[in-house]
Design a protein around this motif. Structure first.
Motif, PDB file in Angstrom:
ATOM      1  N   PRO A  96       0.803  -1.227   0.000  1.00  0.00           N
ATOM      2  CA  PRO A  96       0.000   0.000   0.000  1.00  0.00           C
ATOM      3  C   PRO A  96       0.830   1.269   0.000  1.00  0.00           C
ATOM      4  CG  PRO A  96      -0.876  -1.588   1.566  1.00  0.00           C
ATOM      5  CD  PRO A  96       0.440  -2.119   1.100  1.00  0.00           C
ATOM      6  N   ALA A  97       0.261   2.309  -0.583  1.00  0.00           N
ATOM      7  CA  ALA A  97       0.911   3.616  -0.618  1.00  0.00           C
ATOM      8  C   ALA A  97       0.835   4.266   0.756  1.00  0.00           C
ATOM      9  CB  ALA A  97       0.221   4.503  -1.660  1.00  0.00           C
ATOM     10  N   GLY A  98       1.586   5.380   0.905  1.00  0.00           N
ATOM     11  CA  GLY A  98       1.405   6.200   2.090  1.00  0.00           C
ATOM     12  C   GLY A  98       2.585   6.314   3.017  1.00  0.00           C
ATOM     13  N   SER A  99       3.734   5.707   2.688  1.00  0.00           N
ATOM     14  CA  SER A  99       4.914   5.864   3.542  1.00  0.00           C
ATOM     15  C   SER A  99       6.113   6.194   2.668  1.00  0.00           C
ATOM     16  CB  SER A  99       5.180   4.591   4.363  1.00  0.00           C
ATOM     17  OG  SER A  99       5.377   3.476   3.515  1.00  0.00           O
ATOM     18  N   GLY A 100       7.150   6.761   3.281  1.00  0.00           N
ATOM     19  CA  GLY A 100       8.335   7.157   2.543  1.00  0.00           C
ATOM     20  C   GLY A 100       9.289   6.006   2.328  1.00  0.00           C
ATOM     21  N   VAL A 101      10.257   6.194   1.434  1.00  0.00           N
ATOM     22  CA  VAL A 101      11.182   5.119   1.112  1.00  0.00           C
ATOM     23  C   VAL A 101      12.067   4.776   2.292  1.00  0.00           C
ATOM     24  CG1 VAL A 101      12.974   6.643   0.156  1.00  0.00           C
ATOM     25  CG2 VAL A 101      12.786   4.281  -0.642  1.00  0.00           C
ATOM     26  N   ARG A 155      13.703   0.978   6.493  1.00  0.00           N
ATOM     27  CA  ARG A 155      13.916   0.703   7.915  1.00  0.00           C
ATOM     28  C   ARG A 155      13.074  -0.487   8.376  1.00  0.00           C
ATOM     29  NH1 ARG A 155      18.749   2.791   9.078  1.00  0.00           N
ATOM     30  NH2 ARG A 155      18.824   5.072   9.004  1.00  0.00           N
ATOM     31  N   GLU A 156      11.901  -0.655   7.798  1.00  0.00           N
ATOM     32  CA  GLU A 156      11.081  -1.820   8.146  1.00  0.00           C
ATOM     33  C   GLU A 156      11.805  -3.111   7.786  1.00  0.00           C
ATOM     34  OE1 GLU A 156       6.459  -0.220   7.724  1.00  0.00           O
ATOM     35  OE2 GLU A 156       7.449  -1.141   6.007  1.00  0.00           O
ATOM     36  N   VAL A 157      12.426  -3.145   6.621  1.00  0.00           N
ATOM     37  CA  VAL A 157      13.173  -4.339   6.209  1.00  0.00           C
ATOM     38  C   VAL A 157      14.391  -4.525   7.106  1.00  0.00           C
ATOM     39  CG1 VAL A 157      14.407  -5.456   4.321  1.00  0.00           C
ATOM     40  CG2 VAL A 157      12.392  -4.048   3.835  1.00  0.00           C
ATOM     41  N   ASN A 205       7.379  -5.709  15.730  1.00  0.00           N
ATOM     42  CA  ASN A 205       6.492  -5.894  14.583  1.00  0.00           C
ATOM     43  C   ASN A 205       7.362  -6.033  13.337  1.00  0.00           C
ATOM     44  OD1 ASN A 205       4.045  -5.410  16.131  1.00  0.00           O
ATOM     45  ND2 ASN A 205       4.711  -3.274  16.204  1.00  0.00           N
ATOM     46  N   VAL A 206       7.348  -7.206  12.750  1.00  0.00           N
ATOM     47  CA  VAL A 206       8.268  -7.500  11.657  1.00  0.00           C
ATOM     48  C   VAL A 206       7.502  -7.996  10.432  1.00  0.00           C
ATOM     49  CG1 VAL A 206      10.280  -7.961  13.089  1.00  0.00           C
ATOM     50  CG2 VAL A 206       8.639  -9.795  12.670  1.00  0.00           C
ATOM     51  N   LEU A 207       8.134  -7.834   9.269  1.00  0.00           N
ATOM     52  CA  LEU A 207       7.515  -8.196   7.991  1.00  0.00           C
ATOM     53  C   LEU A 207       7.857  -9.630   7.598  1.00  0.00           C
ATOM     54  CD1 LEU A 207       8.277  -4.930   5.985  1.00  0.00           C
ATOM     55  CD2 LEU A 207       6.107  -5.590   7.022  1.00  0.00           C
ATOM     56  N   LYS A 208       7.732 -10.547   8.550  1.00  0.00           N
ATOM     57  CA  LYS A 208       8.009 -11.944   8.251  1.00  0.00           C
ATOM     58  C   LYS A 208       6.815 -12.570   7.509  1.00  0.00           C
ATOM     59  CE  LYS A 208      12.029 -12.127  10.319  1.00  0.00           C
ATOM     60  NZ  LYS A 208      13.269 -12.307   9.531  1.00  0.00           N
ATOM     61  N   THR A 209       7.096 -13.684   6.849  1.00  0.00           N
ATOM     62  CA  THR A 209       6.030 -14.353   6.091  1.00  0.00           C
ATOM     63  C   THR A 209       5.488 -15.586   6.807  1.00  0.00           C
ATOM     64  OG1 THR A 209       7.719 -15.582   4.848  1.00  0.00           O
ATOM     65  CG2 THR A 209       6.895 -13.529   3.880  1.00  0.00           C
ATOM     66  N   THR A 210       6.125 -15.998   7.920  1.00  0.00           N
ATOM     67  CA  THR A 210       5.616 -17.125   8.703  1.00  0.00           C
ATOM     68  C   THR A 210       5.717 -16.798  10.186  1.00  0.00           C
ATOM     69  OG1 THR A 210       7.728 -18.299   8.959  1.00  0.00           O
ATOM     70  CG2 THR A 210       6.471 -18.733   6.936  1.00  0.00           C
ATOM     71  N   ASP A 211       4.853 -17.428  10.976  1.00  0.00           N
ATOM     72  CA  ASP A 211       4.900 -17.236  12.426  1.00  0.00           C
ATOM     73  C   ASP A 211       6.178 -17.804  13.024  1.00  0.00           C
ATOM     74  OD1 ASP A 211       2.432 -15.987  12.419  1.00  0.00           O
ATOM     75  OD2 ASP A 211       1.329 -17.863  12.737  1.00  0.00           O
TER      76      ASP A 211
END
Length: 814
Positions: free
Chosen positions: A599-604, A609-611, A699-705
């Motif tokens: 989704p849109a709405g945040s800066g690069v 930093r999330e990654v 809070n992390v952008l993982k794909t599995t628990d």
């Protein structure tokens, strides 16, 4: 240890390869010095934008912004590129003949290196000046006391001569044998603008390497020999070298004592000169960024400018919020084609509800798509649900019938018409419908000699209607299957291969579609007032390219899931592309899959930093060019002593070394979650009992628990009871024999402090660099390293005597 400060007057920091750098070192106030800050305060903090502060002499007003008399006018302005390096001069040791790597001269005075000067050659103003005087050969020749095997010699061409009407004018940098005419090195033909890497025997080279001379790319030249090969290399900065020629080492190189010569000749025209400096310098970059301001100050009649500069993150932090990943792929995918290609028009169709037109965000001259009524009735609504995972809306078309309702019409302008004649049109569009026999979109020439329309037939199969000779249009069917199935589809048309891609996959082979030229008008949601579309359309884009590029645009289909599941290094590279960066330095090999950031709405920077946080990695700006570096967490695993940047005795440190043991980093209870996944808690009960609860949300952008649990465990295992550590290491680097090694230390490098006092826990401590602050003054270079204990990043290796000790080094790798 000369400092080297260079300004990129008129250059753009985002195009580093095109900057012509001007040396302004002589203006730097070395009493106050140059202060540089880089990295993070500790390993649990984000790296901060790097900065540099220095004071420059402005007695001549050259650094006064807006001064028309400045030689730099009008480029003394905010965001001017600037870089700072150290040029470390080698020292001679042992007896002659010395390796050429020990030959160094700053040309501040006439040193004992040079045996002869002819033709007016001289040491002038801190440079070796070699005149190009008609009919005269000018030379500076060293004493014959040097050897090349296993060594190198370099120099910077600071002043580039011009031909000045001469048909033959040359400036040379040679390593010479004892035989006249036998030598190798660099030959700059000023008259022809060629730079030649030569290996001369009898003044002849039967197979030289010729380059078009570039004052940017060839500013530094080097000759290097290693393992039986001679390398001719050039560099724009003295740090990043490019090999231009390689040759088996001639026999005379290994058997003779050699000389270095700087020489020049000219047959006619008027006189000029070449200037060389920093002979033999070993350059170490310290800062690359842009000047924030040029504040002019006066003290009586003395004028100075104290500037501050910031690295790449200044520019990144100023960038606007990103569109969705789908939108950003459309905007940036032309950089991936490998062809001359660009985005002629892009209509996201994400305007707010109630809008009556939609604009192109491609930055060109394409006009807006305007709502157009056909017959009576029907609706066209902006602001309705769009492609999933984008956070952007779409347009919903609800006509009264196929011939009555509303659709969108745009005049793309004469430039787009011309571009679609010169290059091949490439169209992509997203649509969703359950109604057959309708037109998705179409393009046509003003006189209707050329038309190109995309229509669903009575079976929902895509067909292309086209002509290059006026009406009637030819109908070419494709093999897409039924696309009127109430599902979002991504359609790409490659006008070079004449091929269709649906949802990222080529459908059939080349189609019998006529050429499309001079396409100026775009219709969306119908075509020329008929077959009005029922359903939703979004992200209509027209690219033009010099060849086939459909596979690149078809890959944008992956953005519909926000590229969930791609590896972290790929995500960082993708986000860097959104920021206009051509490449990222990826370090390490452990790169987990990351979830969607669609989704849109945040800066690069926020997304990067999330990654970084998800992967326990490290993200920072390079210090030698306009680029990013990303380290995976395994860069720090189990540091090997052979990879240490340097070691240093406690006795060689400046005052201020401390051993810290506090709760600043303590974490013993982690509540971790991921988008759409479970919330899990990992604790260290013994730590909670001893110190109380030190909680943290993760809070992390993982794909599995399972990966979420791994991340939480990694955090707790390292910080449930942090060991005492050294957090600051102050060094006066300029006095150290390992000065170059110390300058090589960067974020995540590690070094050992040994011979610690008896009160220490051990006689030595290995630390990891998190950042540093340095102050560079005349004959002084103080560096305050911010460090963490390297042992905290160790992981278990079964059976290893160091990393396999039960109860001590059994932290599982993550």
């Amino acid at each position: 240890m000369p400092i080297l400060v260079e300004a990129g007057w008129g250059g753009l920091v985002q195009y580093p390869w095109s900057i012509t750098w001007t040396d302004i070192t002589d203006r730097v106030d070395m009493v106050q010095g140059v202060a540089i800050t880089r990295g993070a305060s500790d390993e649990r903090s984000e790296t901060q934008p790097g900065s540099a502060t220095l004071t420059l002499d402005n007695a001549d007003g050259a650094l006064t912004p807006g001064n028309p008399n400045s030689p730099y006018y009008p480029y003394v302005r905010k965001n001017s590129p600037i870089r700072v390096s150290m040029a470390v001069m080698p020292a001679r040791t042992g007896a002659a003949p010395w390796p050429l790597s020990q030959m160094g001269d700053t040309f501040d005075s006439t040193s004992g290196l040079w045996a002869s000067f002819t033709g007016g050659a001289s040491v002038t103003g801190g440079r070796a000046r070699i005149p190009l005087t008609p009919g005269v050969t000018s030379t500076m020749v060293s004493a014959r006391q040097w050897k090349l095997p296993g060594a190198s010699v370099c120099a910077r061409l600071t002043t580039v001569p011009t031909s000045n009407g001469s048909s033959v004018s040359r400036s040379n940098f040679f390593v010479e044998s004892t035989t006249a005419g036998t030598r190798l090195g660099w030959q700059h033909n000023v008259s022809t603008g060629k730079l030649r890497a030569v290996n001369l025997v009898g003044d002849v080279d039967g197979a030289p390497t010729d380059l078009d001379f570039s004052a940017i790319d060839h500013r530094w030249m080097r000759i290097r020999e290693t393992s039986g090969l001679v390398y001719w290399e050039t560099s724009p900065d003295g740090w990043d070298w490019t090999v231009r020629r390689t040759l088996a080492t001639p026999a005379w190189v290994t058997s003779q004592s050699l000389v270095v010569s700087l020489n020049a000749t000219r047959t006619g025209g008027t006189g000029d000169y070449a200037e060389w400096d920093l002979l033999g310098a070993q350059v170490r970059p310290r800062f690359y960024g842009m000047v924030n301001e040029w504040p002019v100050e006066w003290e009586g009649l003395y004028s100075k400018v104290t500037i501050s500069a910031t690295d790449l993150f200044k520019r990144l932090n100023r960038l606007p919020e990103l569109r969705s990943m789908l939108g950003m792929e459309v905007l940036t995918s032309d950089t991936l084609t490998g062809l001359y290609s660009f985005l002629a028009a892009y209509y996201p169709l994400s305007e707010d509800a109630g809008s009556t037109s939609a604009g192109s965000v491609a930055g060109g001259s394409a006009g807006a798509l305007a709502v157009t009524q056909v017959g009576a009735g029907g609706t066209l609504e902006f602001g309705t649900d769009g492609v999933p995972e984008t956070g952007e809306t779409a347009v919903t078309f609800t006509p009264a019938s196929s011939a009555a309702g509303k659709y969108l019409v745009a005049d793309l302008g004469p430039q787009t018409a011309s571009d679609t004649t010169t290059w091949m049109p490439m169209l992509e569009v997203w649509f969703k419908t359950s109604t057959v026999s309708r037109a998705i979109c179409g393009l046509y020439e003003q006189g209707l000699d050329h038309e190109l329309a995309f229509v669903l037939n009575a079976s929902g199969v895509l067909q292309i209607e086209h002509t290059e000779s006026g009406e009637p249009r030819v109908i070419t069917a494709t093999s897409t299957g039924n696309l009127a199935n109430d599902t979002w589809h991504h359609l790409v048309y490659d006008g070079s291969l004449l091929r269709i891609y649906v949802d990222g996959v080529a459908v059939g082979g080349s189609l019998a579609v006529t050429s499309s030229q001079n396409l100026r008008y775009l219709h969306v949601g119908g075509y020329r007032g008929a077959r009005l579309f029922t359903g939703q359309i979004a992200h209509v884009a027209l690219h033009v390219a010099q060849g086939p590029a459909g596979t690149v645009y078809a890959a944008n289909y992956g953005a519909s899931t926000g590229y969930s599941g791609e590896s972290a290094d790929s995500r960082v590279e993708r986000l860097a592309r959104y920021a206009g960066l051509s490449s990222v330095t990826i370090l390490g090999s452990t790169h987990d899959q990351v979830a969607s950031q669609g989704p849109a709405g945040s800066g690069v920077v926020a997304r990067l930093r999330e990654v970084e946080a998800t992967e326990s990695g490290r993200l920072y700006a390079e210090r030698d060019y306009f680029g990013l570096a990303y380290q995976s967490r395994d860069v720090r695993y189990n540091p090997d002593p052979v990879d240490e940047v340097f070691t240093i005795s406690y006795a060689d440190l400046e005052p201020g070394l401390q051993l810290a043991d506090d709760d600043q980093k303590l974490v013993n209870e982690v509540e971790a979650s991921r988008p759409g996944g479970a919330t899990q808690t990992v604790t260290a009960p013994s730590s909670v009992l001893a110190f109380g609860s030190y909680p943290q949300q993760l809070n992390v952008l993982k794909t599995t628990d399972l990966k979420v649990a791994d991340a939480a465990y990694w955090l707790v295992s390292r910080y449930a009871n942090p060991d005492p550590e050294i957090r600051e290491v102050p060094v006066e680097a300029a006095t150290m024999a390992s000065y170059l090694d110390i300058l090589d230390a960067d974020i995540s490098s590690y070094f050992t402090v040994f011979d610690l006092p008896s009160q220490a826990l051990a006689s030595s401590a290995r630390v990891t660099v998190e950042g540093y602050t340095e102050t560079i003054k005349e004959q002084s270079h103080e560096i305050q390293f911010r460090t963490s204990t390297s042992a905290r990043d160790s992981v278990w290796i079964l059976g290893d005597t160091v990393y396999g000790v039960l109860g001590s080094t059994t932290r599982l790798a993550y």
